[in-house]
Scaffold this motif. Structure first.
Motif, PDB file in Angstrom:
ATOM      1  N   LYS A  62      -7.368   1.942  -4.504  1.00 50.11           N
ATOM      2  CA  LYS A  62      -6.971   2.708  -5.627  1.00 50.11           C
ATOM      3  C   LYS A  62      -6.219   1.690  -6.565  1.00 50.11           C
ATOM      4  O   LYS A  62      -5.530   0.648  -6.039  1.00 50.11           O
ATOM      5  CB  LYS A  62      -6.120   3.835  -5.283  1.00 50.11           C
ATOM      6  CG  LYS A  62      -4.891   3.565  -4.400  1.00 50.11           C
ATOM      7  CD  LYS A  62      -4.183   4.652  -3.924  1.00 50.11           C
ATOM      8  CE  LYS A  62      -2.937   4.467  -3.086  1.00 50.11           C
ATOM      9  NZ  LYS A  62      -2.432   5.685  -2.566  1.00 50.11           N
ATOM     10  N   ALA A  63      -5.900   1.992  -7.993  1.00 51.27           N
ATOM     11  CA  ALA A  63      -5.324   1.118  -8.798  1.00 51.27           C
ATOM     12  C   ALA A  63      -4.154   2.002  -9.583  1.00 51.27           C
ATOM     13  O   ALA A  63      -4.422   3.072  -9.961  1.00 51.27           O
ATOM     14  CB  ALA A  63      -6.188   0.592  -9.709  1.00 51.27           C
ATOM     15  N   TYR A  64      -2.855   1.368  -9.658  1.00 52.99           N
ATOM     16  CA  TYR A  64      -1.783   1.883 -10.348  1.00 52.99           C
ATOM     17  C   TYR A  64      -1.673   1.181 -11.598  1.00 52.99           C
ATOM     18  O   TYR A  64      -2.122  -0.148 -11.649  1.00 52.99           O
ATOM     19  CB  TYR A  64      -0.627   1.983  -9.292  1.00 52.99           C
ATOM     20  CG  TYR A  64      -0.050   0.832  -8.986  1.00 52.99           C
ATOM     21  CD1 TYR A  64       0.773   0.028  -9.708  1.00 52.99           C
ATOM     22  CD2 TYR A  64      -0.406   0.181  -7.876  1.00 52.99           C
ATOM     23  CE1 TYR A  64       1.261  -1.201  -9.259  1.00 52.99           C
ATOM     24  CE2 TYR A  64       0.193  -0.801  -7.213  1.00 52.99           C
ATOM     25  CZ  TYR A  64       0.916  -1.709  -8.145  1.00 52.99           C
ATOM     26  OH  TYR A  64       1.274  -3.023  -7.587  1.00 52.99           O
ATOM     27  N   MET A  65      -1.237   1.708 -12.714  1.00 55.06           N
ATOM     28  CA  MET A  65      -1.207   1.136 -14.018  1.00 55.06           C
ATOM     29  C   MET A  65      -0.301   2.008 -14.910  1.00 55.06           C
ATOM     30  O   MET A  65       0.251   2.931 -14.688  1.00 55.06           O
ATOM     31  CB  MET A  65      -2.378   0.792 -14.710  1.00 55.06           C
ATOM     32  CG  MET A  65      -3.177   2.183 -15.099  1.00 55.06           C
ATOM     33  SD  MET A  65      -4.985   1.950 -15.306  1.00 55.06           S
ATOM     34  CE  MET A  65      -5.455   2.115 -13.647  1.00 55.06           C
ATOM     35  N   TYR A 120      -5.004   7.541 -10.030  1.00 52.91           N
ATOM     36  CA  TYR A 120      -4.443   6.955  -8.965  1.00 52.91           C
ATOM     37  C   TYR A 120      -3.275   8.287  -7.996  1.00 52.91           C
ATOM     38  O   TYR A 120      -2.788   9.062  -8.793  1.00 52.91           O
ATOM     39  CB  TYR A 120      -2.894   6.124  -9.393  1.00 52.91           C
ATOM     40  CG  TYR A 120      -2.194   5.563  -8.247  1.00 52.91           C
ATOM     41  CD1 TYR A 120      -2.606   4.491  -7.699  1.00 52.91           C
ATOM     42  CD2 TYR A 120      -1.029   5.959  -8.091  1.00 52.91           C
ATOM     43  CE1 TYR A 120      -2.006   3.888  -6.541  1.00 52.91           C
ATOM     44  CE2 TYR A 120      -0.040   5.147  -7.193  1.00 52.91           C
ATOM     45  CZ  TYR A 120      -0.796   4.454  -6.536  1.00 52.91           C
ATOM     46  OH  TYR A 120       0.034   3.693  -5.547  1.00 52.91           O
ATOM     47  N   ASP A 121      -3.684   8.419  -6.756  1.00 47.69           N
ATOM     48  CA  ASP A 121      -2.987   9.370  -5.971  1.00 47.69           C
ATOM     49  C   ASP A 121      -3.428  10.892  -6.306  1.00 47.69           C
ATOM     50  O   ASP A 121      -2.937  11.920  -6.016  1.00 47.69           O
ATOM     51  CB  ASP A 121      -1.436   8.981  -5.965  1.00 47.69           C
ATOM     52  CG  ASP A 121      -1.212   8.113  -4.791  1.00 47.69           C
ATOM     53  OD1 ASP A 121      -2.077   7.589  -3.879  1.00 47.69           O
ATOM     54  OD2 ASP A 121       0.002   7.769  -4.746  1.00 47.69           O
ATOM     55  N   ASN A 122      -4.456  11.064  -7.065  1.00 47.16           N
ATOM     56  CA  ASN A 122      -4.911  12.412  -7.411  1.00 47.16           C
ATOM     57  C   ASN A 122      -5.282  13.104  -5.950  1.00 47.16           C
ATOM     58  O   ASN A 122      -5.611  12.507  -5.218  1.00 47.16           O
ATOM     59  CB  ASN A 122      -6.114  12.604  -8.330  1.00 47.16           C
ATOM     60  CG  ASN A 122      -7.566  11.928  -7.515  1.00 47.16           C
ATOM     61  OD1 ASN A 122      -7.917  12.893  -6.999  1.00 47.16           O
ATOM     62  ND2 ASN A 122      -7.836  10.989  -7.991  1.00 47.16           N
ATOM     63  N   PRO A 123      -4.907  14.365  -6.086  1.00 46.04           N
ATOM     64  CA  PRO A 123      -5.088  15.013  -4.723  1.00 46.04           C
ATOM     65  C   PRO A 123      -6.721  15.284  -4.128  1.00 46.04           C
ATOM     66  O   PRO A 123      -6.558  15.328  -2.855  1.00 46.04           O
ATOM     67  CB  PRO A 123      -4.748  16.786  -5.158  1.00 46.04           C
ATOM     68  CG  PRO A 123      -4.755  16.709  -6.738  1.00 46.04           C
ATOM     69  CD  PRO A 123      -4.657  15.140  -7.107  1.00 46.04           C
ATOM     70  N   GLU A 183      -9.066   6.975  -4.771  1.00 48.74           N
ATOM     71  CA  GLU A 183     -10.199   5.986  -4.479  1.00 48.74           C
ATOM     72  C   GLU A 183     -11.301   5.786  -5.487  1.00 48.74           C
ATOM     73  O   GLU A 183     -11.756   6.518  -6.012  1.00 48.74           O
ATOM     74  CB  GLU A 183     -10.621   6.416  -3.006  1.00 48.74           C
ATOM     75  CG  GLU A 183     -11.776   5.225  -2.666  1.00 48.74           C
ATOM     76  CD  GLU A 183     -12.281   5.390  -1.166  1.00 48.74           C
ATOM     77  OE1 GLU A 183     -13.289   4.614  -0.814  1.00 48.74           O
ATOM     78  OE2 GLU A 183     -12.132   6.541  -0.665  1.00 48.74           O
ATOM     79  N   ILE A 184     -11.333   4.435  -5.623  1.00 47.67           N
ATOM     80  CA  ILE A 184     -12.236   4.048  -6.621  1.00 47.67           C
ATOM     81  C   ILE A 184     -13.455   3.643  -6.110  1.00 47.67           C
ATOM     82  O   ILE A 184     -13.565   3.109  -4.888  1.00 47.67           O
ATOM     83  CB  ILE A 184     -11.977   2.637  -7.197  1.00 47.67           C
ATOM     84  CG1 ILE A 184     -10.501   2.740  -8.140  1.00 47.67           C
ATOM     85  CG2 ILE A 184     -12.951   2.149  -8.283  1.00 47.67           C
ATOM     86  CD1 ILE A 184      -9.746   1.544  -8.470  1.00 47.67           C
TER      87      ILE A 184
END
Length: 178
Positions: A82-85, A119-122, A127-128
Motif C-alpha cells: 500500500k502507498a501513502y502520500m 491507502y488503508d481503505n476498509p 493493497e495495490i
C-alpha cells in the motif's frame, strides 16, 4: 511521513519487498508480485473463436461476445503493498519497459492511478493490484518477487472554483461510482 510504501497487514510475514528505484536517476519504484500467478494468454479460449467469426463476417451471438470479452479481461496481480502520500499527490503505475518487450505483459489501461485516499481503505487496506493482460501466445507464470510494474509519485492540480467532492472512499479497487 510524506510518501512511501508499507506492506499490508495480512501479508506482513510473506517475505515481500517494498518497491525500490533501481538506479540513482530512476523515477519509478519497481513493484513485485506478492505471489506466484499464472497469467493466461488472451489467444487461448474464446477470443480466437470470436475473432474467427468476425473475420468471416459470421453473426455473433450475445454468448460469443461475452465469451470473447471474458478472454480479454485483465487480471489483478496482488503486490501486498500500500502507498501513502499527500492529499495533492497520486501514485501512477506504468508498464516496466521489459514487460511488453520481453514477456508480452501490459497494463491494459496504460496507467494505473492510486489516489491518496486509497491507502488503508476498509475494503482491502489499500493493497495495490496491477492490472495485466498477457498478449503472448502462451500463459505466463509470474513468480513471487518478479517486478511487474513501476510506480511514480506525482503532484496534481485541481481546477479553479471546482465544487469540492464530498464523497469519501468506502471501497477498494475501482470503487468510485461511474
Amino acid at each position: 511521513m510524506q510518501r512511501g510504501f508499507k506492506i499490508v497487514s495480512h501479508k506482513a510475514k510473506a517475505g515481500l519487498h517494498l518497491p525500490q528505484r533501481q538506479t540513482k536517476q530512476a523515477a519509478g519504484y519497481d513493484f513485485e508480485a506478492a505471489e506466484d500467478f499464472v497469467l493466461p494468454s488472451i489467444w487461448k479460449g474464446n477470443f480466437i473463436k470470436t475473432l474467427w467469426k468476425l473475420h468471416h463476417q459470421d453473426q455473433l451471438t450475445a454468448d460469443d461476445i461475452t465469451a470473447g470479452d471474458q478472454s480479454l479481461k485483465p487480471y489483478l496481480v496482488p503486490t501486498g503493498i500500500k502507498a501513502y502520500m499527500q492529499p495533492n499527490e497520486v501514485l501512477m503505475l506504468f508498464n516496466r519497459s521489459s514487460g511488453p518487450l520481453k514477456r508480452r505483459l501490459i497494463l491494459p489501461n496504460g496507467v494505473g492511478i492510486i489516489d491518496a485516499d486509497y491507502y488503508d481503505n476498509p475494503a482491502n487496506e489499500g493493497e495495490i493490484f496491477v492490472q495485466l493482460i498477457n498478449y503472448g501466445l502462451t500463459d505466463y507464470h509470474i513468480k513471487k518477487g518478479e517486478r511487474i510494474a513501476q510506480g511514480i509519485f506525482v503532484p496534481y492540480l485541481t481546477a479553479d472554483e471546482e465544487e469540492q467532492p464530498q464523497a469519501v472512499r468506502e471501497g477498494g479497487f475501482g470503487s468510485t461510482k461511474e
